[in-house]
Design a protein around this motif. Structure first.
Motif, short mmCIF file in Angstrom:
data_model
loop_
_atom_site.label_atom_id
_atom_site.label_comp_id
_atom_site.label_asym_id
_atom_site.label_seq_id
_atom_site.Cartn_x
_atom_site.Cartn_y
_atom_site.Cartn_z
N TYR A 1 14.25 7.50 9.46
CA TYR A 1 13.37 8.16 8.78
C TYR A 1 12.28 7.37 8.06
N LEU A 2 11.02 7.87 7.92
CA LEU A 2 10.25 7.38 6.91
C LEU A 2 9.81 8.70 6.08
N GLN A 3 10.07 8.70 4.88
CA GLN A 3 9.73 9.84 3.89
C GLN A 3 8.36 9.50 3.51
N MET A 4 7.33 10.20 3.71
CA MET A 4 6.10 9.88 3.04
C MET A 4 5.57 10.80 2.19
N ASN A 5 5.26 10.38 0.90
CA ASN A 5 4.97 11.44 -0.31
C ASN A 5 3.73 10.97 -0.67
N SER A 6 3.08 11.81 -1.54
CA SER A 6 1.82 11.52 -2.28
C SER A 6 0.89 10.88 -1.21
N LEU A 7 0.77 11.53 -0.12
CA LEU A 7 -0.16 10.83 0.96
C LEU A 7 -1.55 10.88 0.64
N LYS A 8 -2.34 9.85 1.05
CA LYS A 8 -3.57 9.52 0.93
C LYS A 8 -4.34 9.43 2.02
N SER B 1 0.78 -1.14 0.02
CA SER B 1 -0.02 -0.03 -0.15
C SER B 1 0.60 1.18 0.01
N VAL B 2 2.38 1.35 0.35
CA VAL B 2 2.92 2.48 0.31
C VAL B 2 4.24 2.30 -0.47
N LYS B 3 4.38 1.10 -1.22
CA LYS B 3 5.54 0.90 -2.03
C LYS B 3 5.60 2.15 -2.84
N GLY B 4 6.59 2.74 -3.47
CA GLY B 4 6.67 3.94 -4.46
C GLY B 4 6.21 5.22 -3.85
N ARG B 5 5.77 5.24 -2.94
CA ARG B 5 5.52 6.47 -2.21
C ARG B 5 6.34 6.91 -0.75
N PHE B 6 6.74 5.91 -0.15
CA PHE B 6 7.28 6.08 1.22
C PHE B 6 8.58 5.40 0.92
N THR B 7 9.73 6.04 1.79
CA THR B 7 10.89 5.69 1.75
C THR B 7 11.52 5.54 3.06
N PHE B 8 12.02 4.53 3.32
CA PHE B 8 12.80 4.26 4.75
C PHE B 8 14.09 4.49 4.56
N SER B 9 15.01 5.51 5.70
CA SER B 9 16.43 5.49 5.70
C SER B 9 16.69 5.63 6.89
#
Length: 125
Positions: A79-86, A62-70
């Motif tokens: 960190y959890l970068q969350m883009n294109s939030l729904k 559900s988050v693949k391609g939108r969230f990035t773990f670093s």
């Protein structure tokens, strides 16, 4: 041991947030670390993780391609970068860590020994 999660907030759909989880009393580079989330009335669900061996990251579909773990080893912070939030991303987000879980259990929240306090993410439509 303490995990301190931060960075949540209110954002419009399509926006971005970056969550942080800082650790004291343990070294993240030796642990599997994960983000889980829990919406009201729902089970805690896996979001993303990094395995303690090799550093491979994993994501819920559900988050693949939108969230990035670093991970920043120098700061002992993930960190959890969350883009294109729904709107369906709305939940309390928790970071968790464990030193001994096996790879097949990385998405299972009951396997994690250490938890942060949670940070609220609210996405408005």
């Amino acid at each position: 041991v303490q995990l301190q999660a931060s960075g949540g907030g209110l954002v419009q759909a399509g926006g971005s947030l970056r969550l942080s989880c800082a650790a004291s009393g343990l070294t993240f580079s030796s642990y599997s670390v994960a983000w889980f989330r829990q919406a009201p009335g729902k089970e805690r669900e896996f979001v993303s993780s990094i395995f303690r061996r090799g550093g491979q990251t994993y994501y819920a579909d559900s988050v693949k391609g939108r969230f990035t773990f670093s991970r920043d080893n120098a700061k002992n912070t993930v960190y959890l970068q969350m883009n294109s939030l729904k709107p369906e991303d709305t939940a309390v987000y928790y970071c968790a860590a464990d030193s001994s879980l096996i790879l097949s259990s990385i998405r299972d929240y009951v396997q994690y020994d250490y938890w942060g306090q949670g940070t609220q993410v609210t996405v408005s439509s």
